[in-house]
Design a protein around this motif. Structure first.
Motif, PDB file in Angstrom:
ATOM      1  N   ALA A 177       0.917  -1.279   0.303  1.00  0.00           N
ATOM      2  CA  ALA A 177       0.192   0.050   0.090  1.00  0.00           C
ATOM      3  C   ALA A 177       0.517   1.481   0.183  1.00  0.00           C
ATOM      4  N   PRO A 178       1.963   1.066   0.921  1.00  0.00           N
ATOM      5  CA  PRO A 178       3.319   2.572   0.399  1.00  0.00           C
ATOM      6  C   PRO A 178       3.656   2.539  -1.507  1.00  0.00           C
ATOM      7  N   LEU A 179       3.310   2.072  -2.000  1.00  0.00           N
ATOM      8  CA  LEU A 179       3.627   1.738  -2.953  1.00  0.00           C
ATOM      9  C   LEU A 179       3.162   2.642  -3.796  1.00  0.00           C
ATOM     10  N   ILE A 180       1.292   2.515  -3.481  1.00  0.00           N
ATOM     11  CA  ILE A 180      -0.170   3.370  -4.470  1.00  0.00           C
ATOM     12  C   ILE A 180      -0.087   4.722  -3.665  1.00  0.00           C
ATOM     13  N   ASP A 181       0.894   4.268  -1.609  1.00  0.00           N
ATOM     14  CA  ASP A 181       0.713   6.645  -1.731  1.00  0.00           C
ATOM     15  C   ASP A 181       1.932   7.036  -2.295  1.00  0.00           C
ATOM     16  N   LYS A 182       3.367   6.759  -2.707  1.00  0.00           N
ATOM     17  CA  LYS A 182       4.340   7.586  -3.284  1.00  0.00           C
ATOM     18  C   LYS A 182       4.691   6.997  -4.696  1.00  0.00           C
TER      19      LYS A 182
END
Length: 520
Positions: A75-80
């Motif tokens: 999920a952090p990659l989706i934010d970044k």
């Protein structure tokens, strides 16, 4: 204006919000999110069995849905990460949403291109396509959750949650019962397998996903998402993605390679349900530890910038604890992890229970898959309306109390036996309460997220929501063997009672006003 007139006007205003385009859009996005899951589970399982695949091989395919439980990892990659062209054209959220939906469509089409009754490699190709479907579907869930939270003010969140849940349920009916009806009508039955029938069915399921694609193209990108767009050099994005791949591989490898060890430990420990449950938690914790160690090693080796790694994976967690403080944050996490424990633990064994006490498959299908689904949709809409009118915490408390009490209808059903009226009462009560509680709970989870880390924090909450109940639910059969069905349903009632206290304590600690905040 009298109090009664004010109440009527309040209900009218709340009802009018149901027609808000943002609320309606969540109905279609929920439908899109509900399609993939059963194409991995029940529908695929039946397809494989009709094709002559052994039962033990069929169950392995359920692992393809593990992405739903561990979506917080990426999920952090989706934010970044921005997507070439799509982020500039559609925005950060819609770009990822469209990518996930195209991935789902592609995975379903890949599955339809494989005949599991073919050569030995056909099952491998089917499994790879199913894994791609699970990963793409979990990614879509991450983005839709973040999009829902960011695209509307707090006053609409409960209604958006309820319409999302309603759409999700309809999507599951379409890909579950709908897919089975289509395959049967095209000529595939047990003992009379037709690959062409299942291929056509999955083609139709892929085309149904276009509802989500068109919705993504027509909705507006949330303003908060656009305002928080990140800008890093391309090399930094590549390093971030590479680190994620290493961390994910470390988690998967540690989990499956240690499976034999924990199986032996369970055998040595005996048949104790509590011991086995704790060993399962330790098994999961060891895999998480391996992933953290792999990520730390990548940072130490200079494979990724320290500040980027911290901002991506550490700051979302630190932000949550800093906003609420340690005690309140732990209280919230306990509530998130336990709120749905009664109905999830019961749901694991409910269909087996119905069959064991004498109901036929058609009776179960009609009561659970048709009547129950529509009642749960009604409960979700009711929960959204009530939460919008009276506040999320009040309805959260009501949902916790009713969820625990609803278990007693199953005690009555277990005692009276295969009584059709009692079956509908139990299924109706369970699904109505589950729908109501879920709508309030999703709105509550949405209120907990920070606008700076929407996708990451909600993914963590939604994963935690089902983790402990599902682990405990895995031992429901053993518990029934030990104390019988009436005793088991009393147990599911009792384990829900502490949740009422957690909601009450959380209500005193938190102020829900758009975004939950610790009282000062």
């Amino acid at each position: 204006m009298t109090q009664e007139t004010k109440a009527v006007e309040g209900w009218r205003s709340t009802s009018r919000n149901l027609l808000d385009r943002r609320v309606i859009s969540m109905l279609f996005l929920g439908f899109s999110a509900g399609i993939p899951l059963l194409l991995i589970f029940s529908s695929l399982s039946l397809w494989l069995r009709e094709a002559g695949v052994e039962r033990n091989e069929v169950t392995f395919f359920s692992w393809a849905a593990l992405a739903y439980s561990f979506k917080f990892v990426w999920a952090p990659l989706i934010d970044k990460l921005p997507l070439p062209f799509l982020t500039r054209w559609l925005g950060r959220r819609r770009g990822w949403m469209l990518t996930a939906q195209l991935g789902i469509i592609g995975a379903i089409l890949l599955m339809s291109a494989v005949d599991p009754a073919g050569d030995a490699d056909s099952l491998v190709r089917m499994a790879l396509a199913a894994v791609l479907l699970g990963f793409s579907a979990a990614t879509q869930d991450i983005v839709i959750d973040a999009f829902r939270i960011e695209s509307a003010p707090p006053r609409l969140q409960a209604l958006m949650s309820s319409t999302y849940i309603a759409g999700y349920r309809v999507g599951m009916v379409a890909s579950g019962a709908g897919a089975l009806i289509l395959a049967s009508s095209f000529g595939s039955e047990a003992g009379s397998y037709s690959y062409a029938a299942w291929q056509s069915t999955y083609h139709i399921m892929a085309s149904v996903m276009l509802i989500g694609v068109f919705t993504t193209l027509f909705v507006h990108e949330p303003e908060t998402s656009a305002a928080r767009a990140h800008a890093y050099p391309t090399s930094e994005y590549l390093r971030l993605t590479g680190t994620f791949i290493v961390v994910a591989c470390a988690f998967v490898a540690a989990f499956f390679l240690s499976d034999g060890l924990f199986t032996q430990l369970k055998a040595l420990a005996g048949d104790g349900n509590l011991t086995n449950f704790l060993l399962e938690l330790l098994h999961l914790a060891s895999a998480v530890g391996a992933a953290v160690l792999a990520g730390w090693s990548m940072v130490q080796a200079g494979a990724i910038n320290r500040s980027t790694a911290r901002e991506t994976w550490i700051e979302p967690v630190l932000d949550f604890f800093s906003r609420y403080g340690l005690k309140t944050a732990l209280l919230i996490l306990a509530l998130v992890g336990l709120y749905r424990i009664s109905d999830i633990v019961l749901g694991v064994i409910s269909n087996v229970f119905y069959q064991d006490i004498g109901f036929t498959k058609p009776q179960i299908a009609t009561a659970v898959k048709t009547f129950g689904v529509f009642v749960s949709i009604a409960g979700g809409l009711l929960g959204g309306l009530l939460a919008s009118r009276y506040g999320v915490m009040r309805i959260l408390l009501l949902g916790a109390a009713l969820s625990s009490a609803a278990q007693l209808t199953f005690v009555a059903l277990a005692l009276v036996g295969p009584n059709l009226l009692m079956l509908y009462i139990a299924v109706g009560a369970d699904n109505l309460v589950a729908g109501l509680a879920s709508a309030a709970f999703v709105a509550f989870l949405s209120s907990l997220t920070s606008v700076s880390f929407t996708a990451v924090q909600y993914a963590i909450f939604s994963s935690l929501m089902t983790l402990l109940p599902k682990l405990l639910g895995g031992y429901s059969g053993s518990i029934v063997d030990g104390i019988g069905y009436p005793g088991f349903f009393v147990f599911t009632c009792v384990i829900g009672i502490p949740v009422i206290g957690l909601v009450w304590l959380a209500g005193r600690k938190l102020s829900i006003d758009g975004q939950a905040r610790a009282k000062t």
